[in-house]
Design an enzyme around this catalytic site. Structure first.
Site, PDB file in Angstrom:
ATOM      1  N   LYS A   1       8.462  38.177  33.704  1.00  0.00           N
ATOM      2  CA  LYS A   1       7.232  37.571  34.231  1.00  0.00           C
ATOM      3  C   LYS A   1       7.530  36.583  35.339  1.00  0.00           C
ATOM      4  O   LYS A   1       8.511  35.845  35.259  1.00  0.00           O
ATOM      5  CB  LYS A   1       6.502  36.798  33.124  1.00  0.00           C
ATOM      6  CG  LYS A   1       6.424  37.535  31.816  1.00  0.00           C
ATOM      7  CD  LYS A   1       5.762  36.711  30.740  1.00  0.00           C
ATOM      8  CE  LYS A   1       6.037  37.307  29.373  1.00  0.00           C
ATOM      9  NZ  LYS A   1       7.381  37.028  28.856  1.00  0.00           N
TER      10      LYS A   1
ATOM     11  N   ALA B   1      11.364  36.201  30.805  1.00  0.00           N
ATOM     12  CA  ALA B   1      10.622  35.703  31.955  1.00  0.00           C
ATOM     13  C   ALA B   1      11.537  34.842  32.802  1.00  0.00           C
ATOM     14  O   ALA B   1      12.476  34.218  32.304  1.00  0.00           O
ATOM     15  CB  ALA B   1       9.395  34.876  31.527  1.00  0.00           C
TER      16      ALA B   1
ATOM     17  N   ALA C   1      10.778  32.063  33.885  1.00  0.00           N
ATOM     18  CA  ALA C   1      10.612  30.663  33.485  1.00  0.00           C
ATOM     19  C   ALA C   1      11.396  30.309  32.223  1.00  0.00           C
ATOM     20  O   ALA C   1      11.512  29.132  31.893  1.00  0.00           O
ATOM     21  CB  ALA C   1       9.133  30.368  33.259  1.00  0.00           C
ATOM     22  N   TYR C   2      11.900  31.302  31.478  1.00  0.00           N
ATOM     23  CA  TYR C   2      12.595  30.995  30.225  1.00  0.00           C
ATOM     24  C   TYR C   2      14.014  30.555  30.552  1.00  0.00           C
ATOM     25  O   TYR C   2      14.885  31.355  30.839  1.00  0.00           O
ATOM     26  CB  TYR C   2      12.607  32.195  29.286  1.00  0.00           C
ATOM     27  CG  TYR C   2      11.242  32.731  28.912  1.00  0.00           C
ATOM     28  CD1 TYR C   2      10.089  31.967  29.091  1.00  0.00           C
ATOM     29  CD2 TYR C   2      11.114  33.994  28.364  1.00  0.00           C
ATOM     30  CE1 TYR C   2       8.842  32.476  28.742  1.00  0.00           C
ATOM     31  CE2 TYR C   2       9.875  34.502  28.017  1.00  0.00           C
ATOM     32  CZ  TYR C   2       8.748  33.746  28.203  1.00  0.00           C
ATOM     33  OH  TYR C   2       7.532  34.255  27.859  1.00  0.00           O
ATOM     34  N   GLY C   3      14.234  29.304  30.488  1.00  0.00           N
ATOM     35  CA  GLY C   3      15.551  28.745  30.797  1.00  0.00           C
ATOM     36  C   GLY C   3      15.472  27.595  31.777  1.00  0.00           C
ATOM     37  O   GLY C   3      15.869  26.519  31.419  1.00  0.00           O
TER      38      GLY C   3
END
Lengths: 204, 195
Positions: A161, A133, A135-137
């Site tokens: 995502k 996604a 948002a991951y990070g």
């Protein structure tokens, strides 16, 4: 009813990773200790020095070490052949989640190279669904996935995502959600760059 | 939103789309505008919320279902107990379900998984994933892994199959276990605002 009867036929897997046949692996860690494959790959866990590349990072299928015994519990492993259908999309029956690979969720990981190696190992062994996604990070999980899968891009399904209010340039995350049409299109262009691809297979 | 994604699909930048943690009305509305490929929700032997509304709706509409946290943040691998110390930076230490008290109270689930692991010649993680796979043929769990050994253990779960009787027995035993501690406080069942 067998749990897997409704799956696609297991011998229907057409791609190269499964071509070396399907061997069994059931006992998990207990069985792993006896497998030549794992003796070669376990070293890439927490003790591996940063920057090292595990043997498993090769895109070749797992070493063709034939089981020397009929005991399934110690056979060398591990090619995923099961396929399932989501809508009109066929994927491996188990996917790989890549959120924790940034080292910011479950704590630090051994190294970024190791994470790329794990993703490539998964692809080599028949996993086709990879989940990440924006948002991951933020962004870093997508970068790791994009770099790892670039050599096999057409053989895998990448799911990512949008939804959080993340600045497309800086990655700075604001409170709350943002699914306005202009934001979605900007977000997708950023994803494509990080994923090193001209398309996203599955967008949430 | 479905319209914007539809334009991206027309442009070839996106092939399929889905929704994460949506409410049932949103699923119907979105699917009517641009057919959905998958719903992506938390689903595990510790969190079975999707069984109420989402899975029946996916079945009705022909939408796939993808499970995040299928191993309940590692709890159903059997490697976490009340003595476990989460490393600095591991957010699981902040989960309500992972307070030491709740971990201790939830050990009956681990015991159940360990019993079945022995019975099936598998690991608790593999039993957890196989149970999810057995629910519907269009369910796909995606556990995360940062070690090759965990990856290999996870993907071998596809080899664990339950007979109908075994599945019923395992699910009945699971139904009898009370899970202690709240799910992570994230949005779920979220409905899109009305047009």
């Amino acid at each position: 009813m067998n749990a897997h009867h409704a799956d696609e036929p297991r011998n229907a897997e057409p791609s190269a990773p499964a071509a070396n046949g399907r061997r069994r692996f059931l006992l998990g860690a207990a069985g792993l200790a006896a497998t030549p494959l794992l003796l070669g790959t376990v070293g890439c866990t927490a003790t591996a020095p940063a920057g090292s590349t595990p043997p498993s990072s090769s895109l070749d299928p797992s070493p063709a070490t034939p089981a020397t015994t009929t005991d399934r519990s110690v056979s060398a492993a591990i090619t995923m052949a099961g396929r399932r259908t989501l809508g009109a999309l066929q994927v491996s029956s188990i996917g790989l989640g890549c959120q924790t690979m940034t080292g910011t969720l479950y704590g630090p990981v051994s190294s970024r190279d190791d994470m790329i190696g794990i993703i490539r190992s998964a692809a080599a062994q028949g996993v086709t669904l990879f989940d990440t996604a924006e948002a991951y990070g933020p962004f870093e999980s997508e970068r790791i996935v994009g770099e790892a899968l670039a050599p096999v891009r057409d053989d895998v399904i990448i799911a990512t995502k949008f939804g959080w209010d993340i600045d497309p340039q800086t990655g700075r995350q604001q409170q709350g959600l943002n699914s306005r049409p202009d934001h979605i299109k900007q977000a997708v262009d950023g994803m494509l760059g990080r994923l090193r691809s001209d398309h996203i297979d599955l967008l949430y | 939103m479905a319209g914007a994604v539809g334009e991206l699909i027309t442009a070839g930048k996106v092939k399929h789309w889905g929704l994460s943690e949506p409410g049932p009305n949103t699923i119907r509305r979105a699917h009517a505008t641009q057919p959905l490929t998958a719903i992506q929700n938390e689903y595990s032997m510790m969190w079975r919320g999707p069984e109420e509304q989402t899975l029946p709706l996916c079945e009705e509409l022909g939408i796939g279902f993808v499970c995040w946290a299928p191993l309940a943040y590692g709890f159903t691998t059997g490697t976490i107990n009340s003595a476990t110390q989460f490393a600095p930076g591991d957010f699981r230490g902040m989960l309500p379900r992972h307070t030491p008290e709740n971990r201790a109270a939830n050990m009956p689930l681990v015991q159940l998984l360990q019993d079945w692991a022995v019975r099936k010649g598998a690991t608790p993680a593999q039993i957890s994933l196989a149970w999810l796979l057995a629910q519907k043929p269009w369910i796909v769990p995606f556990p995360s892994a940062t070690r090759v050994s965990h990856l290999l253990e996870d993907i071998a779960a596809e080899d664990v199959a339950f007979t109908a009787e075994e599945l019923q027995e395992l699910t009945t035993a699971l139904n009898a276990i009370t899970i202690h501690g709240d799910r992570l406080g994230i949005m779920t069942g979220t409905e899109a605002p009305p047009r």
